[in-house]
Design a protein around this motif. Structure first.
Motif, PDB file in Angstrom:
ATOM      1  N   PRO A 115      41.063  -7.700  -4.608  1.00 43.82           N
ATOM      2  CA  PRO A 115      41.101  -6.811  -2.953  1.00 43.82           C
ATOM      3  C   PRO A 115      41.837  -5.757  -3.687  1.00 43.82           C
ATOM      4  CG  PRO A 115      40.624  -8.866  -2.130  1.00 43.82           C
ATOM      5  CD  PRO A 115      40.638  -9.522  -3.839  1.00 43.82           C
ATOM      6  N   ILE A 116      41.857  -4.312  -2.835  1.00 48.94           N
ATOM      7  CA  ILE A 116      42.605  -3.582  -3.456  1.00 48.94           C
ATOM      8  C   ILE A 116      43.159  -2.966  -2.109  1.00 48.94           C
ATOM      9  CG2 ILE A 116      43.178  -1.042  -4.227  1.00 48.94           C
ATOM     10  CD1 ILE A 116      40.590  -1.670  -6.270  1.00 48.94           C
ATOM     11  N   HIS A 117      44.112  -3.443  -2.420  1.00 54.45           N
ATOM     12  CA  HIS A 117      46.021  -2.929  -0.779  1.00 54.45           C
ATOM     13  C   HIS A 117      46.630  -1.473  -1.057  1.00 54.45           C
ATOM     14  CE1 HIS A 117      45.443  -6.746   1.334  1.00 54.45           C
ATOM     15  NE2 HIS A 117      44.236  -6.821   0.998  1.00 54.45           N
ATOM     16  N   ILE A 118      46.694  -0.541  -0.539  1.00 49.18           N
ATOM     17  CA  ILE A 118      47.196   0.405  -0.818  1.00 49.18           C
ATOM     18  C   ILE A 118      48.703   1.055  -0.199  1.00 49.18           C
ATOM     19  CG2 ILE A 118      45.459   1.783  -2.593  1.00 49.18           C
ATOM     20  CD1 ILE A 118      45.539   3.663  -0.389  1.00 49.18           C
ATOM     21  N   GLU A 119      49.371   0.801  -0.145  1.00 46.07           N
ATOM     22  CA  GLU A 119      50.560   1.475   0.316  1.00 46.07           C
ATOM     23  C   GLU A 119      50.967   3.210   0.341  1.00 46.07           C
ATOM     24  OE1 GLU A 119      55.468   0.588   1.679  1.00 46.07           O
ATOM     25  OE2 GLU A 119      54.742   0.199  -0.165  1.00 46.07           O
ATOM     26  N   VAL A 120      50.842   3.867   1.772  1.00 46.37           N
ATOM     27  CA  VAL A 120      50.692   5.356   1.169  1.00 46.37           C
ATOM     28  C   VAL A 120      52.698   6.233   1.537  1.00 46.37           C
ATOM     29  CG1 VAL A 120      50.120   6.834   2.183  1.00 46.37           C
ATOM     30  CG2 VAL A 120      48.655   5.861   1.967  1.00 46.37           C
ATOM     31  N   ALA A 153      53.204  -7.995  -3.868  1.00 49.31           N
ATOM     32  CA  ALA A 153      52.794  -8.365  -5.138  1.00 49.31           C
ATOM     33  C   ALA A 153      53.349  -9.498  -5.823  1.00 49.31           C
ATOM     34  CB  ALA A 153      52.285  -7.030  -5.875  1.00 49.31           C
ATOM     35  N   LEU A 154      54.323  -9.889  -5.329  1.00 47.80           N
ATOM     36  CA  LEU A 154      54.885 -11.340  -6.223  1.00 47.80           C
ATOM     37  C   LEU A 154      54.542 -12.345  -5.284  1.00 47.80           C
ATOM     38  CD1 LEU A 154      58.671 -10.523  -7.105  1.00 47.80           C
ATOM     39  CD2 LEU A 154      56.767 -10.560  -8.882  1.00 47.80           C
ATOM     40  N   LYS A 155      54.334 -12.115  -4.378  1.00 45.69           N
ATOM     41  CA  LYS A 155      53.815 -13.224  -3.554  1.00 45.69           C
ATOM     42  C   LYS A 155      52.371 -13.195  -3.232  1.00 45.69           C
ATOM     43  CE  LYS A 155      55.683 -13.033   1.011  1.00 45.69           C
ATOM     44  NZ  LYS A 155      55.715 -14.109   1.248  1.00 45.69           N
ATOM     45  N   ASN A 156      51.233 -11.867  -3.208  1.00 50.82           N
ATOM     46  CA  ASN A 156      49.761 -12.333  -3.613  1.00 50.82           C
ATOM     47  C   ASN A 156      49.552 -12.236  -5.323  1.00 50.82           C
ATOM     48  OD1 ASN A 156      49.484 -12.776  -0.562  1.00 50.82           O
ATOM     49  ND2 ASN A 156      51.259 -11.363  -0.661  1.00 50.82           N
ATOM     50  N   LEU A 157      49.261 -12.856  -5.970  1.00 45.52           N
ATOM     51  CA  LEU A 157      49.116 -11.742  -7.249  1.00 45.52           C
ATOM     52  C   LEU A 157      47.227 -11.977  -7.302  1.00 45.52           C
ATOM     53  CD1 LEU A 157      51.034 -14.609  -9.548  1.00 45.52           C
ATOM     54  CD2 LEU A 157      51.582 -11.949  -9.096  1.00 45.52           C
ATOM     55  N   ASN A 158      46.724 -12.289  -6.364  1.00 43.72           N
ATOM     56  CA  ASN A 158      45.131 -12.237  -6.043  1.00 43.72           C
ATOM     57  C   ASN A 158      44.874 -11.125  -5.394  1.00 43.72           C
ATOM     58  OD1 ASN A 158      45.597 -13.096  -4.094  1.00 43.72           O
ATOM     59  ND2 ASN A 158      44.367 -14.080  -2.865  1.00 43.72           N
ATOM     60  N   ILE A 159      45.638  -9.771  -5.216  1.00 43.52           N
ATOM     61  CA  ILE A 159      45.532  -8.534  -4.749  1.00 43.52           C
ATOM     62  C   ILE A 159      46.058  -7.764  -5.168  1.00 43.52           C
ATOM     63  CG2 ILE A 159      45.407  -7.241  -2.694  1.00 43.52           C
ATOM     64  CD1 ILE A 159      46.311  -9.503  -0.869  1.00 43.52           C
ATOM     65  N   ASN A 160      45.036  -6.312  -5.417  1.00 44.92           N
ATOM     66  CA  ASN A 160      45.511  -5.508  -6.603  1.00 44.92           C
ATOM     67  C   ASN A 160      46.139  -4.640  -5.244  1.00 44.92           C
ATOM     68  OD1 ASN A 160      44.632  -6.523  -9.009  1.00 44.92           O
ATOM     69  ND2 ASN A 160      42.281  -5.776  -8.209  1.00 44.92           N
ATOM     70  N   TYR A 161      47.738  -3.993  -5.603  1.00 45.74           N
ATOM     71  CA  TYR A 161      48.597  -2.914  -5.129  1.00 45.74           C
ATOM     72  C   TYR A 161      48.828  -2.380  -6.196  1.00 45.74           C
ATOM     73  CZ  TYR A 161      49.300  -7.244  -1.680  1.00 45.74           C
ATOM     74  OH  TYR A 161      48.785  -8.160  -1.172  1.00 45.74           O
ATOM     75  N   ILE A 162      48.473  -0.498  -5.498  1.00 48.35           N
ATOM     76  CA  ILE A 162      48.845   0.748  -5.429  1.00 48.35           C
ATOM     77  C   ILE A 162      49.658   1.208  -4.838  1.00 48.35           C
ATOM     78  CG2 ILE A 162      47.927   2.863  -6.415  1.00 48.35           C
ATOM     79  CD1 ILE A 162      45.492   1.762  -6.656  1.00 48.35           C
ATOM     80  N   GLY A 163      50.769   1.673  -4.916  1.00 42.89           N
ATOM     81  CA  GLY A 163      52.122   2.637  -3.984  1.00 42.89           C
ATOM     82  C   GLY A 163      51.608   3.683  -4.630  1.00 42.89           C
ATOM     83  N   ILE A 164      51.562   4.365  -3.305  1.00 44.51           N
ATOM     84  CA  ILE A 164      51.875   6.346  -3.324  1.00 44.51           C
ATOM     85  C   ILE A 164      52.792   6.661  -3.142  1.00 44.51           C
ATOM     86  CG2 ILE A 164      50.243   7.634  -2.609  1.00 44.51           C
ATOM     87  CD1 ILE A 164      47.769   5.452  -2.566  1.00 44.51           C
ATOM     88  N   ALA A 170      54.913  -7.308 -12.510  1.00 45.53           N
ATOM     89  CA  ALA A 170      54.485  -7.987 -11.463  1.00 45.53           C
ATOM     90  C   ALA A 170      52.945  -7.139 -12.431  1.00 45.53           C
ATOM     91  CB  ALA A 170      54.335  -7.764 -10.136  1.00 45.53           C
ATOM     92  N   PRO A 171      51.910  -7.951 -12.670  1.00 53.79           N
ATOM     93  CA  PRO A 171      50.626  -7.725 -13.285  1.00 53.79           C
ATOM     94  C   PRO A 171      50.139  -6.682 -12.563  1.00 53.79           C
ATOM     95  CG  PRO A 171      50.351  -9.840 -12.998  1.00 53.79           C
ATOM     96  CD  PRO A 171      51.954  -8.989 -12.334  1.00 53.79           C
ATOM     97  N   ASN A 172      49.827  -6.873 -11.197  1.00 52.58           N
ATOM     98  CA  ASN A 172      49.144  -6.537 -10.516  1.00 52.58           C
ATOM     99  C   ASN A 172      49.480  -5.674  -9.447  1.00 52.58           C
ATOM    100  OD1 ASN A 172      50.713  -8.108  -8.907  1.00 52.58           O
ATOM    101  ND2 ASN A 172      49.074  -9.247  -7.675  1.00 52.58           N
ATOM    102  N   ILE A 173      50.616  -4.029  -9.971  1.00 52.20           N
ATOM    103  CA  ILE A 173      50.636  -3.432  -8.976  1.00 52.20           C
ATOM    104  C   ILE A 173      50.129  -1.432 -10.366  1.00 52.20           C
ATOM    105  CG2 ILE A 173      52.489  -2.708  -8.605  1.00 52.20           C
ATOM    106  CD1 ILE A 173      54.304  -4.163  -7.622  1.00 52.20           C
ATOM    107  N   ARG A 174      50.038  -0.827  -9.500  1.00 50.13           N
ATOM    108  CA  ARG A 174      49.508   0.729  -9.377  1.00 50.13           C
ATOM    109  C   ARG A 174      51.034   1.637  -9.196  1.00 50.13           C
ATOM    110  NH1 ARG A 174      48.576  -2.545 -13.112  1.00 50.13           N
ATOM    111  NH2 ARG A 174      47.103  -3.148 -15.309  1.00 50.13           N
ATOM    112  N   LEU A 175      51.105   2.852 -10.152  1.00 47.47           N
ATOM    113  CA  LEU A 175      51.470   3.692  -8.692  1.00 47.47           C
ATOM    114  C   LEU A 175      50.981   4.865  -9.295  1.00 47.47           C
ATOM    115  CD1 LEU A 175      55.773   2.401  -9.950  1.00 47.47           C
ATOM    116  CD2 LEU A 175      54.107   1.933  -7.976  1.00 47.47           C
ATOM    117  N   LEU A 176      50.431   5.310  -8.108  1.00 50.64           N
ATOM    118  CA  LEU A 176      50.283   7.011  -8.114  1.00 50.64           C
ATOM    119  C   LEU A 176      51.197   8.281  -7.404  1.00 50.64           C
ATOM    120  CD1 LEU A 176      46.383   6.314  -6.896  1.00 50.64           C
ATOM    121  CD2 LEU A 176      46.790   6.342  -9.221  1.00 50.64           C
TER     122      LEU A 176
END
Length: 211
Positions: free
Chosen positions: A40-45, A57-68, A87-93
Motif C-alpha cells: 500500500p502507498i500512504h502519502i503525507e501532504v 516508515a520504520l514502524k511499518n516496513l510493509n507500507i510505502n510512504y511518500i512525503g510531499i 528506510a527503504p520504503n520512503i520517497r520524497l516529492l
C-alpha cells in the motif's frame, strides 16, 4: 512549516535521486514499480522536516510512504532524516499538494495524512486550507473508494472547520479525538510541531475521515 532558506538545499535533493523523485510526472501510475513491490502507498501532504513520515516508515516496513512538501529547504531537512533512517520504503516529492493528480493516477494512493497544516485563519484565505473542498476533490481522485484522510492539528479553529468541510463534502467521520494524547490511541507517531506543542500542554486534535 516555514524555515529559512537552507544553503545547498536544492543540490542536496538533486544528489539523492533514490529518495527524491526529481521528475514526479513520470512516476504517475508507476509508483509500485519505483518501490519494487505491491505494498500500500500512504502519502503525507506537507511533510515538514520528516519526523512523521520517517517514523511511520520504520514502524511499518510493509507500507510505502511518500512525503510531499513544496518548500525546498523543508524537504531537504526531511531528506536528512530519511538518509539517517535508511528506510527503504520512503520517497520524497517537491510538489504542490493541490496538483497531486499530476503525479498519481486514480486510486493509486491508499491513505493520505495531513499533519499540522497551515491554518490560514483569515476567511479570504479559506481556499488555501488543505481541507478545503477543492483539495478534497483532488484527494478523492487519487484515493480508492472509501479512501481515508487522517488529519492532526493543534489548531481548534482549523479542526472545527475541517470537520464541517469533511461532513459537507459527504465524508464519514470514522473516528474523532478531541485530546489525542489523553486518549487510549496506540501507535501515534509525532511530528516536530506535535512534540513542540504537546510539550507546552496544547491539546492535539485528530480525525479519520472516509470518502
Amino acid at each position: 512549516m516555514r524555515v529559512r532558506k537552507r544553503k545547498g538545499a536544492e543540490e542536496h535533493l538533486e544528489n539523492n535521486p533514490h529518495y527524491v523523485i526529481l521528475n514526479p510526472e513520470e512516476a504517475k501510475g508507476r509508483w509500485h514499480d519505483i518501490f519494487g513491490n505491491d505494498n500500500p502507498i500512504h502519502i503525507e501532504v506537507g511533510s515538514g522536516k520528516g519526523a512523521f513520515i520517517t517514523g511511520m516508515a520504520l514502524k511499518n516496513l510493509n507500507i510505502n510512504y511518500i512525503g510531499i512538501d513544496i518548500q525546498v529547504s523543508v524537504l531537504s531537512y526531511a531528506l536528512d532524516k530519511v538518509l539517517e533512517s535508511q528506510a527503504p520504503n520512503i520517497r520524497l516529492l517537491l510538489v504542490d499538494g493541490s496538483a497531486l493528480t499530476n503525479y498519481f493516477t486514480d486510486g493509486e494512493v491508499d491513505l493520505l495524512y495531513l499533519n499540522f497544516s497551515d491554518p490560514w485563519p483569515k476567511k479570504k484565505h479559506e481556499k488555501r486550507r488543505l481541507t478545503y473542498k477543492s483539495f478534497l476533490d483532488t484527494y478523492k481522485k487519487i484515493l480508492p473508494e472509501h479512501g481515508e484522510i487522517h488529519f492532526k492539528t493543534d489548531n481548534r479553529g482549523l479542526f472545527e472547520y475541517s470537520l464541517v468541510s469533511f461532513s459537507q463534502y459527504g465524508m464519514a467521520l470514522k473516528q474523532v479525538w478531541l485530546d489525542l494524547h489523553a486518549s487510549d490511541f496506540e501507535g501515534n507517531v509525532m511530528t516536530e510541531y506535535e512534540e513542540k506543542f504537546s510539550n507546552k500542554g496544547q491539546v492535539i486534535y485528530r480525525v479519520e475521515a472516509t470518502f
